[in-house]
Design an enzyme around this catalytic site. Structure first.
Site, short mmCIF file in Angstrom:
data_model
loop_
_atom_site.label_atom_id
_atom_site.label_comp_id
_atom_site.label_asym_id
_atom_site.label_seq_id
_atom_site.Cartn_x
_atom_site.Cartn_y
_atom_site.Cartn_z
N HIS A 155 6.95 -4.09 10.19
CA HIS A 155 6.29 -4.30 8.91
C HIS A 155 7.15 -3.83 7.74
CE1 HIS A 155 2.74 -4.99 6.41
NE2 HIS A 155 3.01 -3.85 5.79
N SER B 132 2.89 -7.02 1.68
CA SER B 132 1.74 -6.36 2.30
C SER B 132 0.51 -6.47 1.40
CB SER B 132 2.11 -4.92 2.64
OG SER B 132 1.18 -4.34 3.53
N LEU B 133 -0.09 -5.37 0.95
CA LEU B 133 -1.20 -5.47 0.00
C LEU B 133 -0.78 -6.25 -1.24
CD1 LEU B 133 -4.00 -4.80 -1.12
CD2 LEU B 133 -3.13 -2.55 -1.78
N ASP C 50 5.73 -6.65 14.00
CA ASP C 50 4.84 -5.99 13.05
C ASP C 50 3.58 -5.53 13.78
OD1 ASP C 50 3.29 -5.15 10.93
OD2 ASP C 50 3.85 -6.82 9.63
N THR D 130 0.83 -1.21 0.00
CA THR D 130 0.00 0.00 0.00
C THR D 130 0.87 1.26 0.00
OG1 THR D 130 -1.70 -1.16 1.27
CG2 THR D 130 -1.79 1.25 1.25
#
Length: 264
Positions: free
Chosen positions: A243, A95-96, A216, A29
């Protein structure tokens, strides 16, 4: 140098570097093919032909500007992969980008040699993730520098952030505020809170490595553990990082990815 490929009503930005077997990297993201990956290119291109694609909302990619769906983002990534003329490739999603990679691995098994999911999640509807997405959207609208601070607080481990010099922290805040496409990241955050790719996990047949991050606070490691449990034969490893693992421990991260894909 970036190039463009046309897909439906979108112009998709992608870049190809290096030589060797194909490796596709999908950003998270707000990230793009440069901000998430440039600092790692020397490690990856020494052994692989690396393709990076900006899906809608990131980099130079331009589309209709409407609501995003993970299926459409995956097709955009595959349009860049096709333009680069890759056959089989190893696929890394962050992530995304991990959700996008999950869809690609499930729908294009003939192309995906191996799969690496980094700090990923399959379902964004949980209360904590939804509250985080709502907070991000509010801060982007009201106070972008506060948004950047929250990203650092939840993206880096406490130890790593405490060791950063104040000037470095300010540089990070400035970079987040100047590099983001606020319209694009807002659309991607909206997708984060609607995301649900759980139905595709059982369809993945590629050898899979799931990387969780011990510290995270943005996407807690339990999400990565759930991915590993749901994908047949997946291996789970945990890095001592927040993260933002490609930045907090880039060498360990790159070694973990390369060691796995080269074992396939």
């Amino acid at each position: 140098m970036t190039a463009m490929v046309r897909l439906a009503q979108a112009n998709i930005s992608y870049q190809v570097d290096g030589q060797g077997e194909g490796l596709v990297l999908i950003s998270g993201t707000g990230g793009d093919l440069h901000s998430n990956w440039d600092h790692l290119m020397g490690r990856f291109t020494a052994r692989r032909q690396v393709v990076r694609v900006d899906y809608a909302g990131s980099g130079k990619t331009q589309d209709h500007g409407g609501v995003l769906q993970v299926e459409a983002l995956a097709e955009q990534v595959m349009s860049g992969v096709g333009a680069a003329e890759l056959g089989k490739f190893d696929l890394v999603g962050y992530s995304l980008g991990a959700a996008v990679a999950i869809y690609i691995a499930a729908q294009y098994p003939q192309h995906v040699r191996s799969l690496v999911l980094v700090a990923g999640f399959a379902y964004g509807g949980q209360s904590r993730l939804g509250m985080q997405s709502d907070l991000w959207l509010q801060l982007i609208q009201d106070d972008p520098r506060a948004f950047a601070k929250v990203i650092l607080l939840t993206g880096f481990s406490p130890q790593f952030l405490n060791a950063m010099a104040p000037g470095d922290i300010q540089s990070w805040i400035d970079a987040i505020c100047t590099s983001n496409r606020w319209d694009g990241i807002s659309r991607q955050i909206d997708l984060d809170r609607r995301l649900d790719v759980r139905e595709y996990l059982g369809q993945i047949r590629a050898r899979t490595l799931v990387i969780g991050c011990a510290n995270d606070f943005m996407v807690p490691k339990a999400h990565a553990q759930d991915l590993a449990e749901a994908i047949t034969g997946a291996r789970y490893v945990e890095l001592q990082s927040g993260h933002l693992v490609p930045f907090e421990c880039p060498d360990i991260f790159a070694d973990t990815v390369l060691n796995f894909i080269e074992s396939v």
